[in-house]
Design an enzyme around this catalytic site. Structure first.
Site, short mmCIF file in Angstrom:
data_model
loop_
_atom_site.label_atom_id
_atom_site.label_comp_id
_atom_site.label_asym_id
_atom_site.label_seq_id
_atom_site.Cartn_x
_atom_site.Cartn_y
_atom_site.Cartn_z
N HIS A 84 0.84 -1.20 0.00
CA HIS A 84 0.00 0.00 0.00
C HIS A 84 0.88 1.25 0.00
CE1 HIS A 84 -3.49 2.50 0.93
NE2 HIS A 84 -2.68 3.20 1.70
N ASP A 163 -15.98 2.63 6.86
CA ASP A 163 -15.01 3.60 6.37
C ASP A 163 -15.62 4.48 5.29
OD1 ASP A 163 -12.33 4.81 6.13
OD2 ASP A 163 -12.44 3.99 4.11
N ARG A 170 -15.48 12.80 6.92
CA ARG A 170 -14.19 13.46 7.20
C ARG A 170 -13.84 14.44 6.08
NH1 ARG A 170 -10.27 8.82 7.34
NH2 ARG A 170 -8.69 10.38 7.73
N SER A 185 -8.75 3.96 8.74
CA SER A 185 -9.36 4.02 7.41
C SER A 185 -8.58 3.16 6.42
CB SER A 185 -9.39 5.49 6.95
OG SER A 185 -9.72 5.58 5.60
N LYS A 189 -9.63 -1.27 5.06
CA LYS A 189 -9.75 -1.77 3.68
C LYS A 189 -8.62 -2.74 3.36
CE LYS A 189 -9.87 2.51 2.74
NZ LYS A 189 -9.99 3.93 2.48
N1 URA Z 1 -6.37 6.93 2.48
C1 URA Z 1 -7.42 6.34 3.10
O1 URA Z 1 -7.93 5.32 2.66
N2 URA Z 1 -7.90 6.89 4.24
C2 URA Z 1 -7.38 8.01 4.78
O2 URA Z 1 -7.84 8.44 5.79
C3 URA Z 1 -6.29 8.63 4.12
C4 URA Z 1 -5.79 8.05 2.97
#
Ligand code: URA
Length: 428
Positions: A84, A163, A170, A185, A189
């Protein structure tokens, strides 16, 4: 005492630590059970201002992860890994790393996203390949992993629904910038696919979401520790984002550059970051590789063959696979050095935003993006340049002198200029 949104809000407002039960109440609320948007927004603001401790961060991540589908890929594909990136300009590493590791016997599954702010999304880049589909479910992902060793798709609606709700709030309540909220967050995922290990490419510098290395370090530690606490081994590598990665920024052009990397003609910086992340992930998964094996997978054509087979199975058109054309937008504008000296500054975030304005990004979700708008980078930070030397070249859809002037302003020539390190450190 009965737990209610109101009681939780009062406690967080006053800086107290929430219990696991309270955090689960909140996450159920984000999935539509008994919390209004106003209450969720109030929680987010209190969390940003008051902070969240380690236990709260772990509990929030766990509850968000459990709010949706979990694939547990490792049950069917032992040793599958994931990578990631926290996002940057010209970051096409995922597209090179996946076939490269797959060619070395390490399967990689990745659910990616669309562009955010000044950064391009891997999913958007891949959509410049005619026919390629990013719709993956668990079964197809397992089949791809067992067949070609890689799968790249988009997170489906069933993954971490909490999320989706919290992130959208947010975005409009000024509560994105919180390390615990970012950690929960991202991980809700990332960990949903259930791989055997994940490596994070933590970008730092002007074109990263976190510009300061200390903050990057804190997020790296939080991501690694939280992943581990939830049972997934993790590592992070902090890498530079003070200038675009590679020679190209854009959607189609970055796919083109990916193919160049896989054909052994990739730029040094992209290959170096890719190799380092591959080596870290391989080691994390208990299948250490040597750099020489990675280089051989490129020179033998094995990594490129994996990419082509993967793209074919995920729907890329045969005519494209036979002759992978990726056209660029037609209006070419060179950006020239206004004086001799050294390239001392690249306003990297601004470059990304300008490309987005030029059509490469979305103003509102669902907008169509122009995959062909691109920027070619011809000079790196610290390079000595002559007056009139080409620093970069724009490929725009239409002429726009004002926009071009803004692009010119992103490159600073001074008497001295330094080349930043590419890799800062490994965490975990
Ligand atoms: N990427 C995400 O998936 N969530 C965040 O809060 C910031 C970057």
């Amino acid at each position: 005492m009965t737990i209610t949104p109101y009681s939780i809000l009062l406690r967080k407002r006053d800086g107290e630590s929430l219990t696991e039960a309270e955090i689960r109440h909140l996450v159920n609320g984000a999935c539509g059970e008994g919390w209004s948007d106003a209450q969720l927004g109030a929680f987010l603001m209190a969390a940003v201002i008051r902070g969240m401790d380690t236990e709260e961060t772990h509990a929030l991540t766990r509850a968000m992860l459990e709010s949706g589908e979990r694939w547990k890929l490792v049950d069917d594909v032992p040793g599958v890994g994931d990578k990631h990136s926290t996002g940057g300009v010209g970051d096409k590493i995922s597209l090179v790393l996946s076939p490269l590791l797959a060619a070395c016997g390490i399967p990689v599954a990745m659910l990616t996203g669309r562009g955010l702010g000044h950064t391009g999304g891997t999913a958007d880049k891949l959509e410049s390949i005619p026919g390629l589909s990013l719709e993956l479910n668990r079964q197809l992902t397992v089949e791809l992993l067992q067949d070609v060793g890689m799968a790249i798709g988009m997170a489906t609606g069933e993954i971490a629904p909490a999320d989706r709700k919290l992130y959208s709030l947010r975005d409009v309540t000024g509560t994105v910038e919180s390390l615990p909220l970012i950690t929960s967050s991202i991980l809700s995922k990332k960990l949903a696919t259930g791989t055997a290990g994940v490596v994070f490419d933590l970008k730092t510098g002007d074109g990263a979401f976190l510009t300061e290395i200390d903050e990057g370090r804190r997020l790296a530690r939080m991501l690694v520790e939280t992943s581990r606490s939830l049972g997934t081994p993790a590592k992070a590598v902090i890498t530079d984002m003070n200038q675009p990665l590679g020679r190209w920024v854009g959607h189609a052009s970055e796919v083109l550059e990916t193919l160049q990397c896989l054909d052994g003609e990739g730029p040094e910086d992209v290959m170096e970051v890719t190799y380092v992340l591959c080596l870290e992930l391989a080691q994390l998964l208990g299948k250490p590789l040597e750099r020489r094996q990675l280089e051989e997978a490129i020179t033998s054509g094995a990594a490129r063959r994996v990419f082509d087979r993967w793209a074919r199975i995920q729907g890329a058109e045969e005519s494209w696979l036979d002759d992978p054309q990726l056209p660029l937008a037609p209006v070419e504008v060179p950006i020239l050095a206004p004086r001799p000296g050294h390239l001392a500054k690249v306003a990297n975030r601004r470059l990304g935003l300008l490309l987005s304005t030029a059509g490469g990004g979305r103003k509102v979700p669902g907008d169509r993006i122009d995959h062909e708008v691109s920027l070619r980078i011809d000079a790196r930070l610290g390079d000595s340049v002559e007056e009139g030397q080409e620093l970069a070249r724009l490929y725009l859809r239409k002429e726009d002198e004002e926009l071009v002037e803004h692009f010119r302003g992103c490159f600073g020539i001074e008497d001295e200029g330094n080349s930043p390190p590419l890799i800062y450190e490994t965490v975990g």
